[in-house]
Design an enzyme around this catalytic site. Structure first.
Site, short mmCIF file in Angstrom:
data_model
loop_
_atom_site.label_atom_id
_atom_site.label_comp_id
_atom_site.label_asym_id
_atom_site.label_seq_id
_atom_site.Cartn_x
_atom_site.Cartn_y
_atom_site.Cartn_z
N SER A 1 0.81 -1.22 0.00
CA SER A 1 0.00 0.00 0.00
C SER A 1 0.85 1.27 0.00
O SER A 1 0.58 2.20 -0.76
CB SER A 1 -0.95 -0.01 1.20
OG SER A 1 -0.25 -0.19 2.41
N PHE A 2 1.90 1.31 0.83
CA PHE A 2 2.67 2.54 0.91
C PHE A 2 3.53 2.74 -0.34
O PHE A 2 3.62 3.85 -0.86
CB PHE A 2 3.54 2.55 2.17
CG PHE A 2 4.04 3.93 2.51
CD1 PHE A 2 3.16 4.89 2.97
CD2 PHE A 2 5.37 4.27 2.36
CE1 PHE A 2 3.60 6.17 3.27
CE2 PHE A 2 5.81 5.55 2.66
CZ PHE A 2 4.93 6.50 3.12
N ARG B 1 7.10 -8.63 -6.84
CA ARG B 1 7.41 -10.04 -7.13
C ARG B 1 6.32 -10.72 -7.96
O ARG B 1 6.60 -11.56 -8.80
CB ARG B 1 7.55 -10.81 -5.81
CG ARG B 1 8.78 -10.53 -4.99
CD ARG B 1 8.72 -11.39 -3.75
NE ARG B 1 9.78 -11.13 -2.80
CZ ARG B 1 10.94 -11.77 -2.80
NH1 ARG B 1 11.20 -12.67 -3.74
NH2 ARG B 1 11.85 -11.50 -1.88
N LYS C 1 6.93 3.21 17.05
CA LYS C 1 5.52 3.56 17.29
C LYS C 1 4.58 2.43 16.90
O LYS C 1 3.44 2.36 17.40
CB LYS C 1 5.18 4.86 16.57
CG LYS C 1 5.47 4.88 15.08
CD LYS C 1 4.38 4.30 14.22
CE LYS C 1 4.82 4.15 12.79
NZ LYS C 1 3.79 3.55 11.93
N ARG D 1 -2.37 -0.41 10.18
CA ARG D 1 -2.34 -1.88 10.21
C ARG D 1 -2.08 -2.41 11.61
O ARG D 1 -2.70 -3.39 12.05
CB ARG D 1 -1.26 -2.39 9.24
CG ARG D 1 -1.61 -2.17 7.79
CD ARG D 1 -0.49 -2.57 6.87
NE ARG D 1 0.70 -1.74 7.06
CZ ARG D 1 1.77 -1.81 6.28
NH1 ARG D 1 1.82 -2.67 5.29
NH2 ARG D 1 2.81 -1.03 6.50
N GLY E 1 7.02 9.48 8.84
CA GLY E 1 6.13 10.49 9.39
C GLY E 1 4.72 9.95 9.52
O GLY E 1 4.48 8.76 9.30
N ASP F 1 3.85 10.77 14.05
CA ASP F 1 3.58 9.40 13.59
C ASP F 1 2.89 8.58 14.68
O ASP F 1 2.00 7.77 14.40
CB ASP F 1 4.91 8.75 13.18
CG ASP F 1 4.72 7.59 12.22
OD1 ASP F 1 3.57 7.28 11.87
OD2 ASP F 1 5.74 7.01 11.80
N GLU G 1 4.35 -4.66 11.06
CA GLU G 1 5.73 -4.66 11.54
C GLU G 1 5.82 -4.60 13.06
O GLU G 1 6.80 -5.04 13.66
CB GLU G 1 6.51 -3.49 10.93
CG GLU G 1 6.74 -3.59 9.43
CD GLU G 1 7.86 -4.56 9.06
OE1 GLU G 1 8.47 -5.14 9.98
OE2 GLU G 1 8.10 -4.73 7.86
#
Length: 341
Positions: free
Chosen positions: A14-15, A35, A191, A255, A136, A244, A281
């Site tokens: 997405s990012f 990929r 964060k 997420r 950010g 952030d 993450e």
């Protein structure tokens, strides 16, 4: 970088997709590597990334590509939006192609085995590359939908910062610069852990006072740890720190927040991650951060509490009781900023 050269974005999430579209809107030809040939074909034919940014029209200047060699050969400015677990394996075979090029990490994670940030891994893989990070309060869908957004590009290489600012800065996306690459990147990685906690609190209807307490104590923990590792404490008062943290702990679009919310609803960790369908993450960061905090003897009770819930069989009520019974210390730790810019 010449105006004729395409800009590369590595990663089909997405990012990465949001940044690729933003670059295209600013007049750049973009090659986005991924990929999955089926995903690339879907974007090429339908001009949409259906798995990660459904409903967002991808501009024709974004070319989805599965040939990594061709992408790296053609570009001088390369945005790296790969999962932390895949970065080494994807880029290590291509060192010669990356030497001297600008590599800007978009990934907010920490490598489990080494506690290295993504830009440190890039430095290790390609010592001759020019390295930066972008971080950010940047939710991918909001960037793609043109919500007013600001971010930070951080590097010791001032010219790289200027290149990234010129490439990304636009009508709805403002890019600030910093020379504290370590602090900016660490803020983005840390964060994610606290967003899981915040999501759990909302699912359990804990109230606004509780959410405010969690965010501010999270900022104290993040800053305390980052300063112990050599980061500038002032970085954590900016976009890459408190900025952030606020958006990630407040938005259901995050997420890691979604994982926490699912946990608060009673799902197991595996079920929560499966429901998300993307990499969160914060789960991986929590594991390595707990170990590192103990190693360097930094007090991080929220990290320890979440780790106890997810990996040590403790219940949320047990952890909350222990946290509230702990002796309260100073609200804001005094940190000397002598020696920092």
């Amino acid at each position: 970088m010449t105006t004729q050269q395409p800009v590369a974005v590595l990663g089909g999430g997405s990012f990465g997709t949001a940044i690729a579209n933003l670059l295209a809107e600013n007049g750049h030809q973009v090659r986005q590597w991924m990929r999955d040939p089926e995903q690339a074909e879907a974007i090429r034919v339908n001009r949409e990334n259906p798995r990660y940014l459904k409903g967002i029209r991808i501009r024709p200047e974004v070319e989805p590509v599965t040939d990594l060699t061709a992408v790296l050969d053609a570009s001088e400015l390369i945005f790296v939006a790969l999962p932390s677990s895949a970065l080494r394996s994807v880029l290590s075979p291509h060192v010669a192609r990356l030497n001297g090029k600008m590599l800007v990490s978009l990934t907010k994670g920490i490598e489990a085995q080494s506690f290295k940030l993504m830009s440190q891994i890039l430095e290790e893989i390609v010592p001759q590359a020019r390295i930066g990070v972008l971080s950010g309060p940047n939710l991918a869908r909001e960037i793609a939908e043109h919500a007013l957004t600001a971010t930070v590009v951080a590097s010791e290489d001032e010219a790289l910062c200027q290149e990234v600012q010129a490439a990304l800065h636009g009508r709805t996306f403002r890019v600030y610069a910093s020379n504290d690459r370590f602090g900016v990147e660490l803020g983005g990685a840390l964060k994610n852990v606290y967003a899981i906690i915040a999501g759990m609190a909302v699912a359990l209807d804990m109230g606004e006072n509780t959410k405010s307490m969690l965010i501010t104590r999270a900022l104290a923990e993040m800053t305390r740890f980052a300063v112990s590792q050599g980061a500038n404490p002032m970085t954590f008062l900016g976009l890459a720190g408190v900025g952030d943290l606020i958006v990630t702990c407040s938005s259901p679009k995050s997420r890691n927040y979604q994982v926490g919310f699912a946990l608060g609803q009673g799902l197991t960790l595996d079920e929560a991650v499966t429901r998300l369908g993307e990499v969160a993450e914060g789960v991986n960061t929590l594991k390595v951060l707990k170990v590192k905090a103990q190693e360097v003897q930094v007090y991080m009770p929220l990290v320890a509490g979440l780790h106890a819930i997810l990996f040590e069989g403790r219940t949320l009520s047990q952890v909350i009781e222990a946290l509230m019974r702990a002796e309260p210390k100073t609200d804001v730790d005094f940190i000397s900023i002598t020696g920092f810019n």
